[in-house]
Design a protein around this motif. Structure first.
Motif, short mmCIF file in Angstrom:
data_model
loop_
_atom_site.label_atom_id
_atom_site.label_comp_id
_atom_site.label_asym_id
_atom_site.label_seq_id
_atom_site.Cartn_x
_atom_site.Cartn_y
_atom_site.Cartn_z
N LYS A 1 17.26 -7.42 1.38
CA LYS A 1 17.69 -8.03 2.41
C LYS A 1 17.29 -7.30 3.83
N LEU A 2 17.41 -5.66 2.92
CA LEU A 2 17.08 -4.57 4.12
C LEU A 2 15.59 -5.12 4.45
N SER A 3 14.94 -4.80 5.95
CA SER A 3 14.57 -5.12 6.99
C SER A 3 12.88 -4.40 6.39
N ILE A 4 13.28 -2.67 5.72
CA ILE A 4 11.62 -2.30 5.01
C ILE A 4 11.12 -3.18 4.32
N THR A 5 12.05 -4.10 2.97
CA THR A 5 11.20 -4.30 2.08
C THR A 5 10.14 -5.60 2.15
N PRO A 6 10.15 -6.34 3.08
CA PRO A 6 9.59 -6.92 3.20
C PRO A 6 7.61 -6.11 3.25
N LYS A 7 7.80 -5.07 4.48
CA LYS A 7 7.27 -4.48 4.20
C LYS A 7 6.39 -3.95 3.76
N ILE A 8 6.41 -2.88 2.63
CA ILE A 8 6.39 -2.51 1.16
C ILE A 8 5.75 -3.91 0.74
N GLN A 9 6.27 -4.77 0.12
CA GLN A 9 5.66 -6.11 -0.42
C GLN A 9 3.89 -6.55 0.19
N THR A 10 4.28 -6.16 1.83
CA THR A 10 2.92 -6.48 2.92
C THR A 10 2.14 -5.52 1.86
N MET A 11 2.85 -3.78 1.97
CA MET A 11 1.12 -3.44 1.71
C MET A 11 0.74 -3.26 -0.31
N LEU A 12 1.80 -3.50 -0.70
CA LEU A 12 2.20 -3.76 -1.91
C LEU A 12 0.58 -4.51 -2.25
N ASP A 13 0.49 -5.86 -1.45
CA ASP A 13 -0.10 -6.71 -1.19
C ASP A 13 -0.97 -6.38 -1.25
N MET B 1 10.11 10.71 -3.50
CA MET B 1 10.28 9.59 -2.70
C MET B 1 9.26 9.37 -2.06
N LEU B 2 9.10 10.21 -1.09
CA LEU B 2 7.39 10.46 -0.53
C LEU B 2 6.06 9.54 -0.60
N LEU B 3 5.56 10.36 -1.89
CA LEU B 3 4.12 10.54 -2.17
C LEU B 3 4.02 9.33 -2.66
N PRO B 4 5.10 8.13 -3.76
CA PRO B 4 4.52 6.95 -4.17
C PRO B 4 3.82 6.23 -2.78
N LEU B 5 4.89 6.37 -1.54
CA LEU B 5 4.35 5.71 -0.84
C LEU B 5 3.29 6.02 0.78
N ALA B 6 2.72 7.28 -0.01
CA ALA B 6 1.89 7.84 0.97
C ALA B 6 0.43 7.24 -0.48
N TRP B 7 0.70 7.39 -1.54
CA TRP B 7 -0.16 6.79 -2.58
C TRP B 7 -0.59 5.43 -1.74
N LEU B 8 0.60 4.22 -1.97
CA LEU B 8 -0.03 2.97 -1.75
C LEU B 8 -0.56 2.68 -0.29
N SER B 9 -0.20 4.05 0.87
CA SER B 9 -0.67 3.40 1.96
C SER B 9 -2.16 3.41 2.38
N PHE B 10 -2.93 5.20 1.32
CA PHE B 10 -4.00 5.25 1.25
C PHE B 10 -4.57 3.81 0.70
N LYS B 11 -4.26 3.63 -0.63
CA LYS B 11 -5.13 2.69 -1.68
C LYS B 11 -4.61 1.69 -0.74
N ARG B 12 -3.87 1.23 0.18
CA ARG B 12 -3.91 0.04 1.07
C ARG B 12 -5.04 0.21 1.85
N LYS B 13 -5.05 1.57 2.82
CA LYS B 13 -6.36 1.41 4.14
C LYS B 13 -7.91 1.47 3.28
N SER B 14 -8.23 2.15 2.23
CA SER B 14 -9.22 2.09 1.37
C SER B 14 -9.44 0.23 1.40
#
Length: 203
Positions: free
Chosen positions: A37-49, A93-106
């Motif tokens: 139910k956290l507002s950030i969860t759908p955003k992270i799921q979108t990044m994962l997709d 905590m932040l390193l996995p998010l940074a890796w995910l953001s890089f992978k998504r943009k690439s």
């Protein structure tokens, strides 16, 4: 005969893939109940997709948080200062998010670079008498990843009963690419008003 078997194998794989993703999205694990139910969860799921990482956002968040706490506690046990322990926990905590953001943009950048070839292939297929669904399938078969997997998902979602236009809209939302959104909008307009879709794609 081998060709027919290969296509059947791909159809079976993608049917399984669609069902597996649906099961993941519909799941109600402990992590989903706590963090869903956290507002950030759908955003992270979108990044994962967008990065094509088949993880649940809530599970990832819980695992990253647990690893962060463990890292901070480990630093305290090793008698590092409180600030160092907190900094270590935040880094974990932040390193996995940074890796995910890089992978998504690439991945999105690589997919966007493939679009001119995709549009040329689709317009040629449409002029040769193929349907739009067949043109989508051709892109899936002939183009490399990541565009191949995205168009394959569109094709097999419509095979499972979703309207092709809705599957394309889902792809556009998932990728969040302006070029893909333009393409999907053009398809929607053509399907509503009629006209030469091949010419629209060329333009």
């Amino acid at each position: 005969g081998k060709r027919v078997l290969d296509i059947g194998a791909w159809d079976g794989y993608w049917t399984f893939e669609a069902l597996r993703r649906g099961a993941r999205e519909d799941g109600h694990s402990t992590a989903d109940q706590i963090l869903g139910k956290l507002s950030i969860t759908p955003k992270i799921q979108t990044m994962l997709d967008q990065a094509d990482v088949d993880w649940s956002a809530s599970s990832m968040m819980m695992n990253v948080f647990a690893a962060s706490v463990m890292a901070a506690v480990g630093m305290v046990i090793l008698q590092f200062g409180a600030m160092t322990a907190v900094a270590c926990g935040l880094a974990v905590m932040l390193l996995p998010l940074a890796w995910l953001s890089f992978k998504r943009k690439s991945r999105v950048a690589k997919l966007t670079a493939q679009l001119p070839d995709v549009f040329e292939m689709m317009s040629q297929a449409l002029r040769a008498g193929h349907s739009l669904a067949s043109a989508v399938h051709l892109v899936h078969e002939q183009m490399p990843n990541p565009i191949s997997s995205e168009f394959g998902r569109v094709y097999h979602e419509q095979n499972l009963g979703m309207k092709l236009e809705d599957a394309l809209v889902s792809m556009a939302d998932r990728l969040d690419s302006l070029d893909v959104k333009f393409f999907v909008t053009a398809v929607q307009i053509q399907r509503t008003t009629g006209g030469d879709l091949a010419e629209v794609i060329d333009k």
